[in-house]
Write an enzyme that holds these catalytic residues in place. Sequence first.
Site, PDB file in Angstrom:
ATOM      1  CD  GLU A 227      13.855   3.384  22.211  1.00  0.00           C
ATOM      2  OE1 GLU A 227      14.815   2.762  22.670  1.00  0.00           O
ATOM      3  OE2 GLU A 227      12.961   2.830  21.530  1.00  0.00           O
TER       4      GLU A 227
ATOM      5  CG  ASP B 186       8.766   5.892  19.466  1.00  0.00           C
ATOM      6  OD1 ASP B 186       9.144   5.927  20.663  1.00  0.00           O
ATOM      7  OD2 ASP B 186       9.502   5.525  18.546  1.00  0.00           O
TER       8      ASP B 186
HETATM    9 ZN   LIG Z   1      11.451   0.380  23.895  1.00  0.00          ZN
END
Ligand SMILES: [Zn+2]
Length: 411
Positions: A177, A82
Amino acid sequence: MAASVTDRFLRYVVIDTQSDAQSPTQPSTEKQKNLGRLLVEELLEIGISDAHLDEHGYIYATIPSNTPKNNVPVICFCAHMDTAPDFSGTNVKPQVVRNYQGGDIRLPGDPAQVIRVADQPVLKDLIGHDIVTSDGTTLLGADDKAGIAEIMAAAEFLINNPDIRHGTIRILFTVDEEIGRGVDKVDLKKLGADFGYTMDGETAGTIEDETFSADAVEIAIKGVAIHPGFAYGKMENAIRIAGDIIARLPKDMAPETTKGRDGFIHPTGVSGVMEKANLSFIIRDFTEEGLKTKEALLESITQEVMKNYPGSGYTFTVKEQYRNMKVVLDKNPEIVEYAVEAIRRAGMDPVRGSIRGGTDGSRLSFMGLPCPNIFAGGHAFHSPLEFVSSQDMDKAATTIVELAKLWEERA
Ligand SMILES: [Zn+2]
């Protein structure tokens, strides 16, 4: 590997994979799976036959061991698919400045966006490199598609060069993340690795084995409410109590006044009415002790203030967020030592660093998978000025290959 890593990178950044903290789903945005599906296809093409996307959006894949030694540890290389919600990741148009000759880089899609040497002194070390940027209207996504491309290129290289001996290598690509949910659904049993490396750092040559330790504190204040016309000597306004606490916070212990290894007390939220108010804080330090000292200081400030409001009360709640992974890594020093050696073998001067924040690796380390963070080469993360050097991505891929060799060699 140079061509492979850059081609891959340019292919991955045009796929929008922005995560969304407001979304309750897993992954937070369905579009992250578009990159996931492409990566699985490419892994299968390379010859990694167990590559798959699981129901949570993670990719697991294995480069099988090719050594007769049976005591080589299983290493995992990890990167996240992401990109940050801070800036648009839609319709990324990567630009390559070939053979960069120094000076500021003006981005073609928005003349206001200039990558300046004054702000990014690292550019002085990148003369002669091919530098990838966005066109200035989106972020680039080097964080962390550089890490993905490096792991993919290294995997292809290892499969195509069976004379290079290595143990079992696990690949893990995560989602979400950037919104702090990167490892929520990771199945460590299924992963079956002894330890790992996230490829998610910045400058070429760096390895980070320290992160902040982090707690959150909530202070709930209960005041004494009364009609303001009859309040003399009686009212204890919770809003004023909250204000008094904030006013007494030490000014030299804030994010804006600390750097290096100093931690801070940082108010992140305040809400209230006359009868009750809530204060939210995050506490950061590199040691457990430092955290506890800061929390004790915050509570003693609260107690001091409350002495002036005898009819009022408060609760003080500490919630653990994450811990400095160094505590775990110090028990297995070779994990970082071998990475330092691999960086050296890949032709760089290794630099050990600490992160004023957390990584997926800090949580993985405490979940049982010790996991320092190796450079991926990107700079100016989460902004339209983000950039990465092709040569540095190649060095990161080389570092992965050297690490795989090293663990086999020394087993
Ligand atoms: Zn990163």
